[in-house]
Design a protein around this motif. Structure first.
Motif, short mmCIF file in Angstrom:
data_model
loop_
_atom_site.label_atom_id
_atom_site.label_comp_id
_atom_site.label_asym_id
_atom_site.label_seq_id
_atom_site.Cartn_x
_atom_site.Cartn_y
_atom_site.Cartn_z
N MET A 87 2.90 43.30 -62.72
CA MET A 87 2.67 42.21 -62.76
C MET A 87 2.92 41.11 -62.52
SD MET A 87 6.30 43.99 -64.53
CE MET A 87 6.83 42.56 -65.19
N GLY A 88 2.59 40.52 -61.77
CA GLY A 88 1.97 39.31 -60.71
C GLY A 88 3.78 39.46 -59.18
N PRO A 89 3.31 38.37 -58.13
CA PRO A 89 4.57 37.72 -57.55
C PRO A 89 5.27 38.03 -58.06
CG PRO A 89 3.51 36.22 -57.87
CD PRO A 89 2.17 37.06 -59.39
N SER A 90 6.08 38.86 -57.05
CA SER A 90 7.65 38.57 -57.03
C SER A 90 8.86 38.53 -56.24
CB SER A 90 8.45 40.05 -57.57
OG SER A 90 7.29 41.67 -57.09
N SER A 91 9.96 38.00 -56.49
CA SER A 91 10.25 37.15 -55.70
C SER A 91 11.78 37.80 -56.02
CB SER A 91 10.11 35.80 -55.70
OG SER A 91 11.44 35.74 -54.40
N THR A 92 13.21 38.05 -54.79
CA THR A 92 14.06 38.28 -54.67
C THR A 92 15.12 36.33 -54.10
OG1 THR A 92 14.33 39.34 -53.06
CG2 THR A 92 14.21 40.76 -55.28
N ALA A 93 13.86 35.99 -53.87
CA ALA A 93 14.84 34.91 -53.32
C ALA A 93 15.62 33.56 -54.60
CB ALA A 93 13.70 33.75 -52.57
N ALA A 94 16.77 32.66 -53.59
CA ALA A 94 18.16 32.06 -54.23
C ALA A 94 18.67 33.04 -54.92
CB ALA A 94 17.15 31.15 -54.84
N LEU A 95 18.42 34.67 -54.33
CA LEU A 95 19.31 35.21 -56.07
C LEU A 95 20.80 35.41 -54.97
CD1 LEU A 95 16.72 38.16 -56.82
CD2 LEU A 95 18.07 36.03 -58.08
N PRO A 96 21.54 35.78 -54.98
CA PRO A 96 22.58 36.39 -54.58
C PRO A 96 22.33 37.61 -54.06
CG PRO A 96 23.55 36.26 -57.49
CD PRO A 96 22.06 36.00 -56.97
N ASP A 97 24.02 37.57 -52.27
CA ASP A 97 23.84 38.36 -52.01
C ASP A 97 24.17 39.92 -52.40
OD1 ASP A 97 23.31 37.23 -50.07
OD2 ASP A 97 24.26 36.54 -49.30
N ALA A 98 23.20 41.04 -52.34
CA ALA A 98 23.84 42.15 -52.99
C ALA A 98 25.03 42.46 -52.05
CB ALA A 98 22.61 43.04 -52.29
N ALA A 99 25.78 42.81 -53.22
CA ALA A 99 27.26 43.54 -53.17
C ALA A 99 27.36 44.82 -53.58
CB ALA A 99 28.03 42.97 -54.62
N ARG B 267 13.06 38.49 -59.44
CA ARG B 267 11.85 36.93 -60.27
C ARG B 267 10.24 37.36 -60.23
NH1 ARG B 267 9.31 32.59 -59.02
NH2 ARG B 267 10.17 33.07 -56.99
N HIS B 268 9.51 37.94 -61.78
CA HIS B 268 7.99 38.09 -61.72
C HIS B 268 7.48 36.59 -62.05
CE1 HIS B 268 8.30 42.27 -60.98
NE2 HIS B 268 9.25 42.04 -61.83
N GLY B 269 6.82 36.01 -61.61
CA GLY B 269 6.02 35.05 -61.66
C GLY B 269 7.25 34.00 -62.33
N GLU C 116 19.34 28.59 -62.40
CA GLU C 116 19.69 27.29 -63.69
C GLU C 116 19.06 25.99 -62.31
OE1 GLU C 116 23.09 25.42 -65.87
OE2 GLU C 116 23.73 26.39 -63.74
N HIS C 117 19.15 26.57 -61.03
CA HIS C 117 18.65 25.16 -60.41
C HIS C 117 17.09 25.46 -59.36
CE1 HIS C 117 22.33 23.04 -61.07
NE2 HIS C 117 22.72 24.21 -61.18
N ASP C 118 16.46 26.55 -59.54
CA ASP C 118 15.29 27.35 -59.49
C ASP C 118 14.66 26.92 -60.28
OD1 ASP C 118 13.09 28.09 -58.22
OD2 ASP C 118 13.88 30.26 -58.00
N PRO C 119 13.24 26.17 -59.73
CA PRO C 119 12.46 25.09 -60.93
C PRO C 119 11.06 25.77 -61.28
CG PRO C 119 12.33 24.31 -58.64
CD PRO C 119 13.64 24.91 -58.85
N LYS C 120 11.66 27.39 -59.96
CA LYS C 120 10.38 28.34 -60.46
C LYS C 120 10.73 29.62 -61.53
CE LYS C 120 9.11 28.52 -55.29
NZ LYS C 120 8.55 29.52 -54.32
N VAL C 121 12.44 29.24 -62.28
CA VAL C 121 12.24 30.24 -63.09
C VAL C 121 12.51 29.41 -64.31
CG1 VAL C 121 14.26 31.38 -63.77
CG2 VAL C 121 13.76 31.75 -61.58
N GLU C 122 11.62 29.55 -65.49
CA GLU C 122 12.10 28.97 -66.34
C GLU C 122 11.84 29.87 -67.56
OE1 GLU C 122 7.59 27.85 -67.42
OE2 GLU C 122 7.30 26.92 -65.11
N THR C 123 12.10 31.21 -66.97
CA THR C 123 12.74 32.13 -68.80
C THR C 123 13.77 32.98 -67.63
OG1 THR C 123 11.09 31.82 -70.14
CG2 THR C 123 12.41 33.48 -70.40
#
Length: 365
Positions: free
Chosen positions: A1-13, A23-25, A57-64
């Motif tokens: 599914m392409g590159p994935s990332s968890t960057a800029a996500l809330p810390d895990a509780a 996040r994928h692509g 909302e403020h991550d330009p890499k997230v479009e959807t």
């Protein structure tokens, strides 16, 4: 599914695994992950979703943003009503705190500026409707069963449900609000609870395509099929006539004297619901029609929900349907005629800190 990332996500509780964030692509993914509980929402899950939306909302890499539910039974069966049952029994405030955050999340989803793709596959009820049907891309499948079944547990449709249902064609929304009847894909689209039909077998391909393709380009390639036929359109005539009455008692009388078998069966269904909840629901629906914004309707619903915590029918309804499962609730009062107007009015009273704090004039995006 392409590159994935968890960057800029809330810390895990500690309970973060109840909502999986990836996040994928170009697509960020929210997965409700309590399949054994049919992905029922907890307060921690609501907060986790809200935090994720803030980050994306403020991550330009997230479009959807794509919302799905783990398991093969459905997106979400609603809020954790066992927890609400215990809170109501003990006189606590946890449920009011949960609803405050949940309803504000519902409004946020409705205002979301990026594509918010809610995959309403399988069972989608109560709070599950709240986090999906306010989105701007709402997908149903041949397995979808969408409902606001609150009157059956001594509660009232919430999470903006009275906003959505009050805006359905004719009196279809009143019918669904009072009966709690689940609807399939075609009827969900007819009532304005969903937008697009995609066969469940095509969901993986659509979700994979969103990794690299904008929603406006990917979606048409998967929405060319027609959903299985619905049921409501064929019953519009008697539904619109019967539910246009001013009171629940008059609605019942019209259903029972219509000479139509489906209408009589509907009346029998309504008679199993909480009489108090039915009367409050009808009033809430009629008032919601006159309120111009989702935020104003959610504020009304919050007052009503908080009032149910001191109503005996909420504890009794959850006991009968979920805890003991005897399906024999003992409503108090037990008949429509015994529910006094003053009791109904109490659910709409302001004050007592039962406000959501939306900015004045806030409107649904």
């Amino acid at each position: 599914m392409g590159p994935s990332s968890t960057a800029a996500l809330p810390d895990a509780a500690p309970d973060a695994e109840d909502v999986l964030l990836t996040r994928h692509g170009r697509a960020a993914h929210l997965t409700l992950n309590r399949p054994r509980a049919l992905n029922a929402l907890t307060h921690a899950m609501v907060r986790r979703i809200d935090e994720a939306l803030t980050a994306w909302e403020h991550d330009p890499k997230v479009e959807t943003v794509v919302l799905t539910g783990a398991g093969d039974r459905g997106l979400c069966a609603g809020g954790d009503i066992r927890a609400i049952h215990e809170d109501a029994r003990s006189g606590g405030t946890a449920s009011a705190d949960f609803w405050r955050d949940e309803y504000r999340l519902n409004a946020r989803i409705a205002r979301w500026s990026k594509p918010y793709v809610a995959v309403m596959d399988g069972i989608v009820m109560g709070g599950g409707v709240g986090i999906s049907a306010h989105g701007n891309v709402r997908i149903v499948t041949e397995r979808s069963q969408v409902a606001m079944p609150e009157t059956g547990i001594g509660f009232v449709p919430d999470v903006g449900g009275t906003y959505l249902l009050s805006r359905a064609p004719g009196e279809l929304g009143t019918h669904l609000a009072l009966t709690g009847t689940p609807v399939g894909a075609a009827d969900a689209i007819l009532c304005g609870l969903a937008d697009h039909y995609v066969p469940s077998s095509q969901l993986p391909a659509l979700i994979a395509e969103l990794v690299s393709t904008p929603v406006r380009e990917a979606l048409p390639r998967h929405t060319h099929q027609t959903p299985p036929p619905g049921e409501l359109a064929a019953h519009r005539e008697w539904i619109d006539h019967c539910y246009a009455a001013d009171t629940v008692e008059e609605i019942m009388d019209r259903l029972l004297t219509s000479g139509i078998q489906e209408a009589k069966e509907t009346a029998e269904t309504i008679l199993t619901k909480s009489p108090t909840s039915l009367k409050v629901t009808l009033k809430a629906m009629r008032r919601a029609r006159e309120l111009p914004t989702l935020e104003e309707v959610l504020t009304q619903e919050y007052r009503i929900s908080c009032a149910t915590l001191t109503s005996p029918d909420l504890v009794e309804g959850i006991r009968a349907q979920v805890v003991d499962k005897d399906r024999e609730p003992r409503w108090a009062p037990g008949t429509l005629g015994e529910v006094e107007d003053g009791v109904v009015e109490r659910f709409f009273e302001t004050g007592g800190g039962q406000e959501l704090g939306f900015p004045e004039g806030a409107a649904r995006a």
